[in-house]
Write a protein that holds these residues in place. Sequence first.
Motif: not given
Length: 174
Positions: A68-83
């Motif tokens: 997903t986009p990172g929105f208010d984070l410094p990173a432009p992307w968030v990669i979600h993973t389920v451990g």
Amino acid sequence: MELTVERGDLTTVAADAIVNAANSSLLGGGGVDGAIHAAAGPRLLAACRELRRTTLPDGLPVGDAVATPGFDLPAPWVIHTVGPNRHAGETDPGLLASCFARSLDVAADLRARTVAFPAVSAGVYGWAADDVARAAVAAVRSWDDENPAALDEVRFVLFNDVLLEAFDAALVAA
């Protein structure tokens, strides 16, 4: 690819993508997941709800990843993973390794050059720091061998000394 280990707050990292140790619902939780959702702001939850409504109605499977986009984070992307959750009987180290490899696949699809990871499945999911560190470093190195020049840097950003020491040792041993 440069592979580094540091102590820090993943939500403040300037990278093309940060990896979220999410639960399969993608709707937030505790630990790293909660911190990322809080720092990214409410649009992250809305984006995750949209994923659930459309492409992931049953949630994100263990070992897989989605961005997903990172929105208010410094990173432009968030990669979600389920451990995998050891407490729930998910003890296959292959699933743990898959979290790291699939996250890198997603990062490459996004054309990210720098990725920052937490210690996926350490903590409340019950995996020992040493086991997570060895699996993470091996998975990232193997992925890099198969995808040379795809990424410039992978950083493991860890929030305590136990994790930092485990990842430092895994990096030296590999």
